[in-house]
Enzyme design. Sequence first.
Site, PDB file in Angstrom:
ATOM      1  CB  SER A   1     -32.657  12.470 -60.693  1.00  0.00           C
ATOM      2  OG  SER A   1     -33.373  13.535 -60.153  1.00  0.00           O
TER       3      SER A   1
ATOM      4  CB  SER B   1     -36.020  14.596 -62.008  1.00  0.00           C
ATOM      5  OG  SER B   1     -34.709  14.718 -62.694  1.00  0.00           O
TER       6      SER B   1
ATOM      7  CE  LYS C   1     -34.206  12.971 -56.758  1.00  0.00           C
ATOM      8  NZ  LYS C   1     -34.582  14.086 -57.743  1.00  0.00           N
TER       9      LYS C   1
END
Length: 573
Positions: free
Chosen positions: A249, A273, A174
């Site tokens: 996210s 997330s 990420k």
Amino acid sequence: MVLNCYPFIDKNHNNTLHAGSCYVRRRQCPAVKTVRAVVVTKAVIMALTRLERAQAWILSACTGVLFALFRLLSPRRSRGFTKLIPVTNPLLMMSAMQLAQRIRRREVSSVEVVQAYIDRIQEVNPLLNAMVQDRFAAALLEAAQVDKLIEEETGGEDVLEDRLPLLGVPLTVKEAFALRGMPNTTGVISRRGVLSAGDAPPVALLKRAGAIPLGVTNSSELCMWSESHNHLYGICNNPYDLERTPGGSSGGEGSILGGGASVIGIGSDIGGSIRIPCFFSGIFGHKTTPGVISNDCQYPPASGRHEDYLSTGPMCRYAEDLLPMLRIMAGPNAHKLSLSIEVDLRNLRFFSIPHDGGSPLVSAVDEQLLQAQRRVVERLESDLGVKVQEVRLSGLKYGFQIWDTYMGLPDKEGKRPTPFQVLMGEPGRPVWPVWELAKWMMGRSPHTMAAIGLALVEMTSSSKPSPFILKQKEKLQKEIEELLGTDGVLLYPTHPHLAPKHHHPLFTPFNFAYTGVINILGLPVTQCPLGLSVEGLPLGVQVVTGNLQDRLSLAMALYLEKTYGGWRDPGAA
């Protein structure tokens, strides 16, 4: 006729009437039409207070108007391709543990594996927009070094497995995590050009175990929204339907993994997330017990009490990769989780909560998700001979309010969380949310509507926490800790909806409450896929256990993968 409690009135494609806090699932009964109004009225009166009914009505009316305007004014997306092509290379259908073993045994080279994943990324990423910066050339060089190391190793396979359990296996990260030489912006345009000088601790541990990063993946702006969309990298698409979101996210990770273009990845979770993207993208993910895996070198950094609720964890397509990844990422704290102790599911206690009890802020749980969770209950009881107890915890009804309240509390030194408008403006001055909204309406703002909305809400909200919500949280904390103990497993919906269309989460902003409340309670959770819906979208459930009992939910992930097939290739689904 079956009655259960849910919020709002909504008739879905499964012929289910969601009525206030009641749904009626029709079984071809002609009497349903006659009793419908009575059931709806009575259920609403019984389940919601007058204030809650007013809140629900106002919220429904406002979101309805906004959604109508959105449909009217938003540009129509060209459908084009809406499905990925199937995975064809057999190397892409193996777990990280299987790949590592084959690489150690020289049955396949690391270069071959890395190249296979590069080819798949280049094939699907133009459709997904999941990977935002690659390091393919460096990864191939590192893979060649791995192959040379194995060729020269004299200690044998066991030595390599013990020292480098992920040797030669590709990894995606990420973009919010520091990865040396890669951007670290979380989609904020003002941070364009910011590159990481080093690696975040869990990234460094995975690399030290032999994993080879291929690149960094998309996220929501500043990692605080349930859709991975920002104006630096653009919007990320769901591998099962390109017109839908993979969540946020960590949506870029969910998308690239779900699309068969990565085998293992790393995400972070402060409100869902990891779990929401894993659910929407049909993969496995684990929100670790807080404090076990380091959260250092992430952007934005934790502030206020956020460190207590933020968890870094593994995301992957195959359940058997969860535990070894967790052991590596935990580093010196791995012993706290007792991951070497074998888990016998027949000796555990099981609980199921089908919904939050009827929050007026949150949508009704989709009937297909309810059915999927009921099927898990039935299989557990038939396969393991256990009894799954259905329970109700009234505090879950206030899941969003609990999350929102505790996220705003100061730390032990009295320092409050960094204001969102400050983060949006860094490294410059804080933004003015009202001005950004005006610019957004003219198409001139560098920020997403979600980020602007969050800043506006934060700016207008009270800094004084509600004593009622504080009390509800403490009560819920005590109840769930007593319920789970050290041998309890809880099934709970991850989200009330299947993966929604792009931007639709703007109109159901509180639906992450199903995951967010678990962050505040500080419990470990594993997200597990449960096959596909009639639309071909992933089904799933979150498996919650007691503090530091992560191994229990990881064992459940293995069982559910064996029972329901785990990840499904979206190109072949």
